[in-house]
Design a protein around this motif. Structure first.
Motif, PDB file in Angstrom:
ATOM      1  N   SER A  84       0.829  -1.206   0.000  1.00  0.00           N
ATOM      2  CA  SER A  84       0.000   0.000   0.000  1.00  0.00           C
ATOM      3  C   SER A  84       0.864   1.257   0.000  1.00  0.00           C
ATOM      4  O   SER A  84       2.005   1.265   0.474  1.00  0.00           O
ATOM      5  CB  SER A  84      -0.931  -0.012   1.204  1.00  0.00           C
ATOM      6  OG  SER A  84      -1.839  -1.098   1.112  1.00  0.00           O
ATOM      7  N   LEU A  85       0.295   2.334  -0.521  1.00  0.00           N
ATOM      8  CA  LEU A  85       0.996   3.611  -0.648  1.00  0.00           C
ATOM      9  C   LEU A  85       0.206   4.700   0.065  1.00  0.00           C
ATOM     10  O   LEU A  85      -1.029   4.677   0.078  1.00  0.00           O
ATOM     11  CB  LEU A  85       1.144   3.987  -2.122  1.00  0.00           C
ATOM     12  CG  LEU A  85       1.758   2.926  -3.049  1.00  0.00           C
ATOM     13  CD1 LEU A  85       1.698   3.416  -4.501  1.00  0.00           C
ATOM     14  CD2 LEU A  85       3.191   2.612  -2.647  1.00  0.00           C
ATOM     15  N   VAL A  86       0.915   5.662   0.639  1.00  0.00           N
ATOM     16  CA  VAL A  86       0.272   6.795   1.290  1.00  0.00           C
ATOM     17  C   VAL A  86       0.398   8.010   0.384  1.00  0.00           C
ATOM     18  O   VAL A  86       1.510   8.432   0.048  1.00  0.00           O
ATOM     19  CB  VAL A  86       0.918   7.105   2.657  1.00  0.00           C
ATOM     20  CG1 VAL A  86       0.258   8.330   3.288  1.00  0.00           C
ATOM     21  CG2 VAL A  86       0.805   5.907   3.585  1.00  0.00           C
ATOM     22  N   VAL A 129      -4.180   2.766  -2.073  1.00  0.00           N
ATOM     23  CA  VAL A 129      -3.631   4.104  -1.847  1.00  0.00           C
ATOM     24  C   VAL A 129      -4.402   4.730  -0.693  1.00  0.00           C
ATOM     25  O   VAL A 129      -5.631   4.828  -0.744  1.00  0.00           O
ATOM     26  CB  VAL A 129      -3.739   4.975  -3.111  1.00  0.00           C
ATOM     27  CG1 VAL A 129      -3.320   6.420  -2.814  1.00  0.00           C
ATOM     28  CG2 VAL A 129      -2.886   4.386  -4.231  1.00  0.00           C
ATOM     29  N   ARG A 130      -3.666   5.108   0.342  1.00  0.00           N
ATOM     30  CA  ARG A 130      -4.297   5.601   1.560  1.00  0.00           C
ATOM     31  C   ARG A 130      -4.499   7.113   1.509  1.00  0.00           C
ATOM     32  O   ARG A 130      -3.644   7.863   1.067  1.00  0.00           O
ATOM     33  CB  ARG A 130      -3.413   5.263   2.760  1.00  0.00           C
ATOM     34  CG  ARG A 130      -3.844   5.894   4.075  1.00  0.00           C
ATOM     35  CD  ARG A 130      -2.609   6.424   4.808  1.00  0.00           C
ATOM     36  NE  ARG A 130      -2.955   7.154   6.013  1.00  0.00           N
ATOM     37  CZ  ARG A 130      -3.207   8.443   6.042  1.00  0.00           C
ATOM     38  NH1 ARG A 130      -3.192   9.146   4.938  1.00  0.00           N
ATOM     39  NH2 ARG A 130      -3.490   9.039   7.178  1.00  0.00           N
ATOM     40  N   ILE A 131      -5.682   7.539   1.990  1.00  0.00           N
ATOM     41  CA  ILE A 131      -6.019   8.962   2.077  1.00  0.00           C
ATOM     42  C   ILE A 131      -6.647   9.254   3.433  1.00  0.00           C
ATOM     43  O   ILE A 131      -6.970   8.344   4.202  1.00  0.00           O
ATOM     44  CB  ILE A 131      -6.995   9.394   0.959  1.00  0.00           C
ATOM     45  CG1 ILE A 131      -8.308   8.574   1.050  1.00  0.00           C
ATOM     46  CG2 ILE A 131      -6.356   9.235  -0.421  1.00  0.00           C
ATOM     47  CD1 ILE A 131      -9.403   9.074   0.121  1.00  0.00           C
ATOM     48  N   ASP A 132      -6.786  10.531   3.732  1.00  0.00           N
ATOM     49  CA  ASP A 132      -7.606  10.982   4.859  1.00  0.00           C
ATOM     50  C   ASP A 132      -8.177  12.333   4.471  1.00  0.00           C
ATOM     51  O   ASP A 132      -7.963  12.795   3.342  1.00  0.00           O
ATOM     52  CB  ASP A 132      -6.786  11.043   6.160  1.00  0.00           C
ATOM     53  CG  ASP A 132      -5.576  11.954   6.055  1.00  0.00           C
ATOM     54  OD1 ASP A 132      -5.761  13.164   5.806  1.00  0.00           O
ATOM     55  OD2 ASP A 132      -4.438  11.478   6.226  1.00  0.00           O
ATOM     56  N   SER A 133      -8.890  12.977   5.368  1.00  0.00           N
ATOM     57  CA  SER A 133      -9.553  14.234   5.012  1.00  0.00           C
ATOM     58  C   SER A 133      -8.618  15.436   5.057  1.00  0.00           C
ATOM     59  O   SER A 133      -8.975  16.518   4.585  1.00  0.00           O
ATOM     60  CB  SER A 133     -10.751  14.485   5.931  1.00  0.00           C
ATOM     61  OG  SER A 133     -10.304  14.735   7.265  1.00  0.00           O
ATOM     62  N   ALA A 134      -7.434  15.272   5.650  1.00  0.00           N
ATOM     63  CA  ALA A 134      -6.459  16.363   5.784  1.00  0.00           C
ATOM     64  C   ALA A 134      -7.087  17.582   6.458  1.00  0.00           C
ATOM     65  O   ALA A 134      -6.697  18.719   6.200  1.00  0.00           O
ATOM     66  CB  ALA A 134      -5.878  16.735   4.417  1.00  0.00           C
TER      67      ALA A 134
END
Length: 345
Positions: A84-86, A129-134
């Motif tokens: 997995s990638l960030v 691919v990892r995400i968040d709301s930032a």
């Protein structure tokens, strides 16, 4: 019966960066993180791969295709695959301005391009691919309904871009990200996105904090002043959260937590990652991982092909000891022995 060879066991490289910085300790370089991972050994069993943060100073998000291939060679030459990638989306909040949200989606596009090249050359057999709301819970709370809609809109656009590259996105469940800071809000956000290629990244350290209602007291499950020796109540609480989020879970971090929040460097307060051997850890790691890896009937979900250890914000002294990673690998092996499976390769 052959020993379990799935899920594959990965280590994360970004703990060499996250929580480091000018007001903390210096980052641990990429090569050192790779070497510590590749050298770890428990009775001849080794890590199968690494999950990568596409973050400076480790990996430049603007790598050329030749640079991506050199990155792959560096990792695979150590007998490690890439998982997995960030995506480095923090410069453009998902509920920010039009330009900020455009930047968010562009960072996802760049991460997905790297992911596809790594897949195409055979260095990355699986992963998301990892995400968040930032965005912070405080920012989100200024207008919950509309901010959730904005996050969902940004995530939808990011999902559509990711689909062009054959990638799936996983939203990280962590109490420091607005709209994702409680288990209920996390489900609401994922439902609002309404795309087939989005899911949830469960991290055992962060999801434990969901039970305590940090940043969202109304969603607390465990009682105030909870007695951590009450395993039956803790297990029931874990089952409640995993029942809600397991159907979304497409990426999984093995981790430990002592029931407190923590933050160092530029990283916001979040779940305190503990060493696998920490006597203050509240989780029975191998047992509690099963709430995510098995369904309510005890059947393996096999929803992801690898699991990753995430241990951010340990001191550099701890992180550069080889024994630290041997202990972590030993814990990962226990998870696979208890909840893994065998596939002929």
């Amino acid at each position: 019966m052959p020993d379990n060879n799935f899920p594959k066991l990965h280590n994360a490289t970004w703990p060499g960066i996250v929580g480091k910085g000018p007001d903390s300790e210096p980052p641990i370089d990429f090569d050192t993180m790779l070497k510590l991972t590749a050298t770890a050994d428990v009775g001849g069993v080794k890590f199968d791969g690494v999950d990568l943060g596409l973050l400076d100073p480790h990996v430049n998000i603007d790598l050329t295709d030749d640079g991506i291939k050199k990155l792959a060679d560096k990792v695979t030459n150590l007998n490690l695959s890439i998982g997995s990638l960030v995506a480095p989306i923090w410069g453009g909040p998902a509920m920010g301005s039009k330009e900020e949200r455009k930047q968010f989606v562009e960072m996802v596009r760049k991460a997905c391009h790297i992911g596809k090249v790594l897949r195409d050359i055979g260095a990355r057999p699986h992963g998301i691919v990892r995400i968040d709301s930032a965005s912070s819970p405080q920012q989100w709370a200024a207008d919950p309904a509309n901010n959730t809609k904005l996050i969902a809109q940004t995530f939808r656009e990011a999902c559509d871009v990711a689909a062009d590259y054959g990638e799936k996105l996983a939203a990280e469940g962590e109490i420091c990200w607005g709209g994702m800071h409680s288990w209920k809000h996390m489900v609401e956000t994922l439902e609002a996105v309404d795309r087939k290629n989005i899911g949830f990244q469960a991290d055992m350290s962060h999801t434990l904090l969901y039970l305590l209602g940090y940043n969202s007291p109304q969603d607390r499950i465990l009682p105030e002043n909870f007695d951590w020796s009450d395993r039956a109540t803790l297990t029931d609480a874990l089952k409640k959260v995993t029942k809600a989020l397991r159907p979304w879970t497409i990426d999984f971090h093995v981790a430990q937590n002592d029931g407190t929040v923590h933050g160092t460097g530029s990283h916001d307060k979040t779940g305190r990652h503990c060493l696998a051997t920490d006597p203050n850890g509240k989780l029975d790691i191998a047992t509690d991982a099963g709430h995510w890896l098995r369904d309510e009937n005890g059947n393996l979900t096999k929803a992801f092909k690898h699991v990753c250890w995430d241990g951010c914000m340990f001191s550099n002294d701890v992180m550069t000891k080889q024994q630290t990673w041997n202990d972590i690998l030993a814990t990962m092996i226990k998870v696979r022995e208890k909840h893994g499976w065998y596939e002929a390769v």
